[in-house]
Scaffold this motif. Structure first.
Motif, short mmCIF file in Angstrom:
data_model
loop_
_atom_site.label_atom_id
_atom_site.label_comp_id
_atom_site.label_asym_id
_atom_site.label_seq_id
_atom_site.Cartn_x
_atom_site.Cartn_y
_atom_site.Cartn_z
N ALA A 189 0.80 -1.55 -0.24
CA ALA A 189 0.15 -0.01 0.08
C ALA A 189 0.89 1.04 0.24
O ALA A 189 2.09 1.45 0.42
CB ALA A 189 -1.08 -0.29 1.00
N VAL A 190 0.63 2.53 -0.62
CA VAL A 190 0.96 3.51 -1.12
C VAL A 190 0.07 4.35 -0.08
O VAL A 190 -0.88 4.66 -0.86
CB VAL A 190 1.67 4.37 -1.57
CG1 VAL A 190 2.54 5.16 -1.96
CG2 VAL A 190 2.75 2.89 -2.80
N THR A 191 -0.29 5.33 0.59
CA THR A 191 -0.65 6.03 1.59
C THR A 191 -0.20 7.65 1.43
O THR A 191 0.62 7.44 1.98
CB THR A 191 -1.57 5.50 2.85
OG1 THR A 191 -0.83 4.18 2.62
CG2 THR A 191 -2.21 6.61 3.20
N GLY A 192 -1.69 8.16 0.87
CA GLY A 192 -1.23 9.99 1.08
C GLY A 192 -0.84 10.13 0.27
O GLY A 192 0.58 10.42 1.18
N LEU A 216 -3.21 16.29 -5.69
CA LEU A 216 -3.90 15.48 -6.08
C LEU A 216 -3.03 14.16 -5.45
O LEU A 216 -1.30 14.44 -5.03
CB LEU A 216 -3.30 14.66 -6.91
CG LEU A 216 -4.21 14.33 -8.69
CD1 LEU A 216 -5.92 14.13 -8.43
CD2 LEU A 216 -3.81 14.19 -9.71
N THR A 217 -4.62 13.68 -4.25
CA THR A 217 -4.60 13.30 -3.26
C THR A 217 -4.24 11.45 -3.83
O THR A 217 -5.40 10.86 -4.15
CB THR A 217 -4.13 12.62 -2.51
OG1 THR A 217 -3.86 14.73 -1.66
CG2 THR A 217 -4.06 12.36 -1.10
N ILE A 218 -3.19 10.79 -3.78
CA ILE A 218 -3.06 9.27 -4.71
C ILE A 218 -3.04 7.64 -3.64
O ILE A 218 -1.82 8.46 -3.31
CB ILE A 218 -2.53 9.13 -5.75
CG1 ILE A 218 -2.66 10.29 -6.69
CG2 ILE A 218 -2.80 7.27 -6.06
CD1 ILE A 218 -1.67 10.18 -7.97
N ASP A 219 -3.92 7.25 -3.13
CA ASP A 219 -3.82 6.11 -2.79
C ASP A 219 -3.94 5.10 -3.09
O ASP A 219 -4.50 4.66 -4.30
CB ASP A 219 -4.67 5.50 -1.45
CG ASP A 219 -4.57 6.86 -0.11
OD1 ASP A 219 -3.74 6.82 -0.02
OD2 ASP A 219 -6.14 6.29 0.18
#
Length: 391
Positions: A189-192, A216-219
């Protein structure tokens, strides 16, 4: 494949672990500390294109070796360096084959600086870590195993020569099951991950700015399970979620993923043409791709309608009106009707689009690639493709 050995996974995640993956130099630039575990670790960091310039203290207590203030320079990059305020090697053991095994590796306050920018992270923790020998790390075919059980890095900041361009709250991954040296289950997981769109000067980011995105914030998250006995690989979900834009998720089941295929794919990971040849007999059992809108579609339609000089409903009506002609090349009236209905629903009321492939029998990738070359319109039929909207 979705799994790979830890130096490769970690190399793509943080500078700290990428240093571990560098080819080690036989000549040490640092003064040995006299602590066997610390010196083995520093030897791996003292690489052909990286040099351990200095370190502060080395202390051992309760099975943990703590190194302070490691400084590493890169020989082929002017003003490039890495500093690590604290490194804790717990449960260290040098095995009979020369590899360094650690129950955990903890790093804190890591800073990478270079002429064109840099990166920092607050802390990094890897458990059940098995590091290669310097000779293995320098070889063309490093050992296949994942090399770790869990990986976590927190508070990562990435900058160019002028400003910070992105920060990431957390990156994590884990290997949950093994078959010998090969992982059979895991997740990541890649968070925030927040990107400053204004700081990235590309055509893509220019388009995002025009759509009203300043950041742009991506999970990103994914998991998978491989059964070597059944030769199946199942990916329950691989998801990219861009906040206030859209999310894309993929799931699939594959057959023909044997131990031999996985082993050879690891060995050929840097030879894509040979790796592709190994996938000829791998089959697609089922697959699903789903797009969930969270304002991106509406922004794009509003922008394009303004360019066309009409209101958005009129622009959408024009798009959907051309669908029958555009879809005629599929030569599949039933599927053409499904697609036209789903796309029309989605464009008029953006919600979700879901594409499924559920063939009656597994379809070899070689058949899919051959069909794509000579009769691409037949792909939906051999994969039994279906599409729905807003469900």
């Amino acid at each position: 494949m979705m799994f790979s050995r830890s130096p490769r996974i970690a190399a793509g995640l943080t500078a700290a672990v990428s240093l571990i993956a560098l080819q080690a130099s036989p000549a040490l630039a640092f003064d040995p500390s006299g602590n066997e575990i610390a010196d083995a670790f520093l030897t791996l960091l003292d690489a052909e294109k990286g040099t351990v310039e200095s370190y502060g203290s080395v202390e051992e207590a309760g099975g943990a070796v703590t190194l302070s203030d490691i400084v590493i320079s890169k020989e082929d990059e002017e003003n490039a360096s890495v500093t690590i305020a604290s490194t804790v090697l717990t449960g260290g053991e040098i095995q009979s084959d020369g590899r360094l095994k650690l129950s955990s590796l903890d790093m804190s306050n890591l800073q990478l600086t270079a002429k064109d920018g840099g990166m920092s992270l607050a802390d990094l923790k890897v458990t059940d870590l098995l590091l290669p020998t310097p000779e293995e790390a320098a070889s063309d075919t490093p050992p296949v195993g994942p090399g770790y059980k869990t990986f976590e890095a927190n508070s990562i900041q990435i900058r160019d020569e002028d400003n910070q361009i992105a920060d990431i709250v957390k990156i994590s991954s884990s290997i949950e099951a093994m078959d010998g040296d090969l992982p059979t289950a895991g997740q990541f997981a890649v968070t925030g991950a927040t990107i400053d769109v204004k700081e990235l000067e590309t055509e893509e980011t220019k388009s995002l700015t025009e759509l009203g995105y300043e950041t742009l914030t991506i999970d990103v998250s994914g998991s998978g399970k491989w059964d070597p006995e059944a030769a199946t690989l199942v990916v329950p979900e691989l998801k990219i979620d861009a906040k206030d834009a859209a999310s894309l998720s993929v799931s699939l089941s594959m057959g023909g993923v044997t131990r031999d295929v996985v082993t050879q794919l690891n060995e050929k990971s840097e030879k894509p043409e040979e790796a592709m040849a190994l996938l000829q007999n791998v089959t697609i059992e089922n697959a699903k791709i789903r797009l969930d809108d969270a304002s991106l579609t509406g922004r794009v339609l509003d922008q394009e309608s303004q360019k066309a000089g009409v209101d958005t409903p009129t622009y959408v009506a024009g798009l959907t009106g051309t669908l029958p002609m555009m879809l005629g090349m599929l030569q599949n009236k039933e599927l053409e009707g499904q697609i036209a209905k789903a796309v029309t629903q989605f464009l008029n009321t953006p919600g979700s689009l879901e594409l499924t492939a559920a063939p009656g029998a597994p379809v070899p990738l070689s058949q899919i690639m051959g069909t794509a070359m000579f009769a691409p319109q037949m792909i939906p039929q051999i994969l039994s493709v279906g599409i729905t909207a807003n469900q």
